[in-house]
Design an enzyme around this catalytic site. Sequence first.
Site, mmCIF file in Angstrom:
data_model
loop_
_atom_site.group_PDB
_atom_site.id
_atom_site.type_symbol
_atom_site.label_atom_id
_atom_site.label_comp_id
_atom_site.label_asym_id
_atom_site.label_seq_id
_atom_site.Cartn_x
_atom_site.Cartn_y
_atom_site.Cartn_z
ATOM 1 N N GLN A 213 -12.709 -11.638 10.876
ATOM 2 C CA GLN A 213 -12.549 -12.637 9.815
ATOM 3 C C GLN A 213 -13.114 -12.141 8.496
ATOM 4 O O GLN A 213 -12.948 -12.796 7.470
ATOM 5 C CB GLN A 213 -13.268 -13.930 10.204
ATOM 6 C CG GLN A 213 -12.669 -14.643 11.390
ATOM 7 C CD GLN A 213 -13.527 -15.790 11.867
ATOM 8 O OE1 GLN A 213 -13.964 -15.819 13.014
ATOM 9 N NE2 GLN A 213 -13.802 -16.761 11.012
ATOM 10 N N PHE A 244 -12.389 -18.485 15.189
ATOM 11 C CA PHE A 244 -13.265 -19.657 15.295
ATOM 12 C C PHE A 244 -14.705 -19.379 14.842
ATOM 13 O O PHE A 244 -15.630 -20.092 15.223
ATOM 14 C CB PHE A 244 -13.282 -20.193 16.727
ATOM 15 C CG PHE A 244 -11.926 -20.367 17.338
ATOM 16 C CD1 PHE A 244 -11.016 -21.250 16.773
ATOM 17 C CD2 PHE A 244 -11.539 -19.641 18.449
ATOM 18 C CE1 PHE A 244 -9.743 -21.410 17.319
ATOM 19 C CE2 PHE A 244 -10.264 -19.790 18.997
ATOM 20 C CZ PHE A 244 -9.375 -20.673 18.430
ATOM 21 N N GLU A 248 -16.651 -13.377 12.549
ATOM 22 C CA GLU A 248 -17.136 -13.304 11.169
ATOM 23 C C GLU A 248 -18.125 -12.155 11.036
ATOM 24 O O GLU A 248 -17.867 -11.168 10.352
ATOM 25 C CB GLU A 248 -17.766 -14.628 10.752
ATOM 26 C CG GLU A 248 -18.136 -14.678 9.279
ATOM 27 C CD GLU A 248 -18.574 -16.054 8.813
ATOM 28 O OE1 GLU A 248 -19.202 -16.148 7.745
ATOM 29 O OE2 GLU A 248 -18.289 -17.055 9.511
ATOM 30 N N ARG A 326 -26.333 -26.035 7.348
ATOM 31 C CA ARG A 326 -25.173 -26.920 7.362
ATOM 32 C C ARG A 326 -25.349 -28.043 8.380
ATOM 33 O O ARG A 326 -24.876 -29.166 8.160
ATOM 34 C CB ARG A 326 -23.881 -26.141 7.627
ATOM 35 C CG ARG A 326 -22.633 -26.986 7.451
ATOM 36 C CD ARG A 326 -21.368 -26.147 7.510
ATOM 37 N NE ARG A 326 -21.066 -25.479 6.247
ATOM 38 C CZ ARG A 326 -20.217 -25.940 5.334
ATOM 39 N NH1 ARG A 326 -19.608 -27.096 5.520
ATOM 40 N NH2 ARG A 326 -19.980 -25.253 4.230
ATOM 41 N N ARG A 358 -16.671 -22.658 14.460
ATOM 42 C CA ARG A 358 -15.930 -23.720 13.770
ATOM 43 C C ARG A 358 -16.777 -24.977 13.543
ATOM 44 O O ARG A 358 -17.164 -25.669 14.476
ATOM 45 C CB ARG A 358 -14.700 -24.064 14.599
ATOM 46 C CG ARG A 358 -13.647 -24.873 13.887
ATOM 47 C CD ARG A 358 -12.447 -25.037 14.807
ATOM 48 N NE ARG A 358 -11.284 -25.577 14.112
ATOM 49 C CZ ARG A 358 -10.082 -25.701 14.686
ATOM 50 N NH1 ARG A 358 -9.906 -25.293 15.933
ATOM 51 N NH2 ARG A 358 -9.080 -26.210 13.996
ATOM 52 N N THR A 458 -22.016 -22.710 1.509
ATOM 53 C CA THR A 458 -23.304 -23.096 0.918
ATOM 54 C C THR A 458 -24.069 -21.876 0.408
ATOM 55 O O THR A 458 -25.043 -22.036 -0.328
ATOM 56 C CB THR A 458 -24.150 -23.877 1.939
ATOM 57 O OG1 THR A 458 -24.289 -23.119 3.138
ATOM 58 C CG2 THR A 458 -23.483 -25.209 2.258
ATOM 59 N N ALA A 527 -15.685 -21.344 6.620
ATOM 60 C CA ALA A 527 -16.072 -22.529 5.866
ATOM 61 C C ALA A 527 -14.874 -23.382 5.450
ATOM 62 O O ALA A 527 -14.946 -24.129 4.478
ATOM 63 C CB ALA A 527 -16.914 -22.155 4.636
ATOM 64 N N GLU A 728 -12.028 -26.802 9.836
ATOM 65 C CA GLU A 728 -13.171 -27.232 10.631
ATOM 66 C C GLU A 728 -13.314 -28.747 10.833
ATOM 67 O O GLU A 728 -13.686 -29.190 11.922
ATOM 68 C CB GLU A 728 -14.463 -26.696 9.990
ATOM 69 C CG GLU A 728 -14.594 -25.195 10.074
ATOM 70 C CD GLU A 728 -15.748 -24.676 9.233
ATOM 71 O OE1 GLU A 728 -16.678 -24.081 9.799
ATOM 72 O OE2 GLU A 728 -15.709 -24.878 8.004
#
Length: 774
Positions: A213, A244, A248, A326, A358, A458, A527, A728
């Site tokens: 990702q 998902f 990342e 988060r 996710r 964020t 995100a 998400e």
Amino acid sequence: MRPNRQVFDKIGDGTTAVVHKPHVHDSARLHVQGAAPYIDDIREPVGTLHLALGMADKARGTLRGLDLAAVRAAPGVVAVLTAADIPGKNDIAPAFADEPLLADREIIYHGQPVFLVAARTRDEARRAAKLGKIDIAEEKPVVSVDEAIADGTTVLPDYEFGRGDVASALRAAPRQLSGRFYIGGQEHFYLEGQAALAVPGEGREFLVHSSTQDPTEVQHIVGRILGIPDAFITVETRRMGGGFGGKETQACQWAALAALAAYRTGRPCKIRLDRDDDFAVTGKRHDFRADWRVGYDDKGVISAYEVMLNARCGCSADLSLGVVDRAMFHAANSYWLPDVRIASKRLKTNTVSNTAFRGFGGPQGMIAIERVMDAIAHERGLDPLDVRKANFYRPGFDKTPYGQTVEDPETLKAIVEELELSSDYRRRRKEIAAFNAENRIVKRGIALTPVKFGISFTLIHLNQAGALIHVYSDGSVHLNHGGTEMGQGLFTKVAQVVAEEFGVPLDYVRITATNTAKVPNASPTAASSGTDLNGMAARIAAREIKQRMIEFAASQWRVEAEQIEFRDGLVFIGNKSVSFAELAKTCRLNRVQLSSAGYYKTPEIHWDRATATGRPFLYFAYGAACSEVAIDTLTGEMKVLRVDALHDVGASINPAIDLGQVEGGFVQGMGWLTTEELVFDPKGRLATHAPATYKIPVASDVPERFNLKLHLSPNKMATIYRSKAVGEPPLMLPISVWCAINDAVHSLKPGSQPRLRAPATPEAILDAIQSLEA
């Protein structure tokens, strides 16, 4: 499953030709034919070597020695690599330099890669890897959240924010409750496992095909491991078979191992993890223990709320700073909390480092407050929906615990009220109460829960994107951007944006693989911001080219720019028209540049973590779901009987794709909260490491009555075509399923507080029933 009957006849202002239309996913036909190429389908260059891991069989200890003689002597083995063979820095951590590529001294989790085998075939590599002897001085591992709290070790400092005097407000509240809620993790279970192919090139150049990702992060980590500048590393990703969040940062290790082997052998090297190994050595959704206290009045209106979110982060920080932040941002969900303290601990354990998944922590923070809403309703004998509605954000009471104003609380109110009517919630609750009164063994439950999810990274600097567009002289359009495709339809949506700008059919636009040599320094596709960011960057690039074409046409045909219009594959210039292709060719012959690199950064957002002030989110996406379940009180078995959901997607760019995202997100979230249980034994070994022991939802788990509808009001913020993110937020809709199960258990002893954990497996349901008896 009953087909969805929603008709998408008019979205936005009704003037678009390509955008706001339900176009098919660009790879849909290839998917169903089994013809879409993934990493393992790429034709291997001659001489490609295959890689396998030698992994630690202890979760914690000191590496005393390695005996790899038998590995090196095994048939087909070309190279055996350890940490000593890394030419650069032995570090794959995204930020805090706390996780090595290959273990050198300390063993920090069971399955940690210690050495790497490169062989002629995958089978030879895997067989050889089993011959290695790893000598570890074993220590007692820290495995669970409770053990980590007792041990007191964290991967990052504790963090909190809030407002008011919570302690005084709790003391002054007419009523108080407190509780402890265990929230499980989740395995990503992407259909395509972790995979990478590294091909050495001229000099120190490397081409890395990675299922990731975040190609830019892979580029950076590979360069760090090899001690080579990023400019020598090209990373390409055409598509992933699911991500998902699990690809990342987690994809970096496997790409770096492939590149290391290619560096040392001078040959192309490929790694594809076995599913069991993929389970064992890749991070999961963070599991939490939420310890909470709440003060409220007789009507269930909250005056004070305090929660400690204890997150099990695993052996390193990875993305836990952002994930747990988060969770904190979403710990209030849709509710005004006058005096509030949201606190967190990022706990270190001897398990694989947990990572993005996710929702990125949001679901865990959100379900904790929904558990509290149920507890208040049960104690007061109120309908849980009425308690929720009594605490919704509203004008004048619209500040989140981190200080951002909720600018459109009326959207959530409208969604909940519409769903309450369309799902026939009030009548069904009465029917369920009557059913439960007449049935001793099978009990039913129902819940309607809201979702308010903030959209933006964020980590503010990640809110940027680039795109590269070429218009060729035959009118075809080449599109490239920094986003990655993992089945979510991002490439299709961005192509729609470009086709709309040029006024051409969608098939004029050629989608190309994400490539760090084309669009540099891209942010991860995460995100839920892929379309918001990359769609805007692509539109900016397309508009720059289009403006040049307009200026040329106005000069060439002596008309005003306002008299030029692009639509239906044509360009209308005053009283005449030419094809888009003809204008493109004429522009080239007259030396008009038909290429542009677009760049976009999200406006208005800012966040100062040290002072806990700012606006971390550009906007909120809303939704609500009403779920009905039945449980067998003797076995703990559960069945979802019906789901009604209404989800806010703004003025959808592609409602067909968005509806698919809502459906898929709901089912994946339902799995997290009902069947998907991660079990580690006391030695830190993952016991649920394959489909035989880890149960994701299957077709039979989808409720027969599954009524999903998109809420299509344009976004108030100036996003791409006034759409909203959809990746998400739908995952949190099935919190209603968990709450419905809790409602069914509660019916056994009204006024009680069931100790139901998540996921609500049959064992968890039986434990909750027994907690009522106790």
